[in-house]
Motif scaffolding. Structure first.
Motif, short mmCIF file in Angstrom:
data_model
loop_
_atom_site.label_atom_id
_atom_site.label_comp_id
_atom_site.label_asym_id
_atom_site.label_seq_id
_atom_site.Cartn_x
_atom_site.Cartn_y
_atom_site.Cartn_z
N ASN A 139 19.13 13.97 -18.78
CA ASN A 139 17.78 13.46 -18.77
C ASN A 139 17.20 13.73 -17.39
O ASN A 139 17.27 12.91 -16.50
N PHE A 140 16.63 14.91 -17.19
CA PHE A 140 16.19 15.36 -15.88
C PHE A 140 15.05 14.50 -15.33
O PHE A 140 14.91 14.36 -14.14
N TYR A 141 14.24 13.97 -16.20
CA TYR A 141 13.02 13.32 -15.76
C TYR A 141 13.09 11.80 -15.93
O TYR A 141 12.09 11.14 -16.06
N LYS A 142 14.30 11.24 -15.91
CA LYS A 142 14.51 9.83 -16.20
C LYS A 142 13.77 8.92 -15.22
O LYS A 142 13.20 7.91 -15.62
N ASN A 143 13.77 9.25 -13.94
CA ASN A 143 13.18 8.38 -12.95
C ASN A 143 11.68 8.57 -12.78
O ASN A 143 11.04 7.80 -12.07
N ASN A 144 11.13 9.60 -13.39
CA ASN A 144 9.70 9.84 -13.27
C ASN A 144 8.92 8.84 -14.12
O ASN A 144 9.45 8.22 -15.03
N HIS A 145 7.65 8.72 -13.82
CA HIS A 145 6.81 7.83 -14.60
C HIS A 145 6.69 8.34 -16.03
O HIS A 145 6.76 9.53 -16.30
N LYS A 146 6.46 7.41 -16.93
CA LYS A 146 6.36 7.76 -18.34
C LYS A 146 5.15 8.66 -18.60
O LYS A 146 5.16 9.49 -19.49
N ASP A 147 4.11 8.50 -17.80
CA ASP A 147 2.88 9.24 -18.03
C ASP A 147 2.86 10.61 -17.36
O ASP A 147 1.92 11.37 -17.54
N LYS A 148 3.86 10.93 -16.57
CA LYS A 148 3.88 12.20 -15.85
C LYS A 148 4.06 13.34 -16.85
O LYS A 148 4.94 13.32 -17.70
N ILE A 149 3.23 14.34 -16.72
CA ILE A 149 3.28 15.49 -17.59
C ILE A 149 4.06 16.60 -16.89
O ILE A 149 3.71 16.99 -15.78
N VAL A 150 5.12 17.07 -17.53
CA VAL A 150 5.95 18.12 -16.96
C VAL A 150 5.47 19.44 -17.55
O VAL A 150 5.45 19.62 -18.77
#
Length: 94
Positions: A3-14
């Motif tokens: 889960n690479f983006y686990k610590n990012n905000h839920k709304d962050k668009i990758v």
């Protein structure tokens, strides 16, 4: 598959080069499935159409990405959030 983006905000668009997966299931600009391909192939397809590659579902195997204009995608997300807030408001009053 971590889960690479686990610590990012839920709304962050990758999008585009922020995507860290090797293979992706790609959805085209007209919402048709283009199949499973490498991130590099998907990026070249997106560049050919002057669009962006946006990660939609990270936890799927393989993760799902969509070729779309980034500003249009952000607008759609904001619009959907407003509709969801409105529905919760209506449900609370019933």
């Amino acid at each position: 598959m971590g889960n690479f983006y686990k610590n990012n905000h839920k709304d962050k668009i990758v999008s585009n080069h922020q995507i860290k997966f090797d293979t992706l299931r790609i959805i085209g600009p007209d919402r048709t499935a283009l199949g499973i391909m490498s991130t590099k192939e998907a990026m070249s397809l997106a560049k050919a159409e002057n669009l962006d590659l946006v990660l939609i579902v990270e936890k799927a195997v393989p993760p799902v990405a969509r070729i779309v204009e980034l500003n249009k995608y952000k607008y759609e997300q904001q619009k959907n959030e407003k509709v969801q807030i409105w529905f919760t408001f209506v449900i609370k009053w019933k």
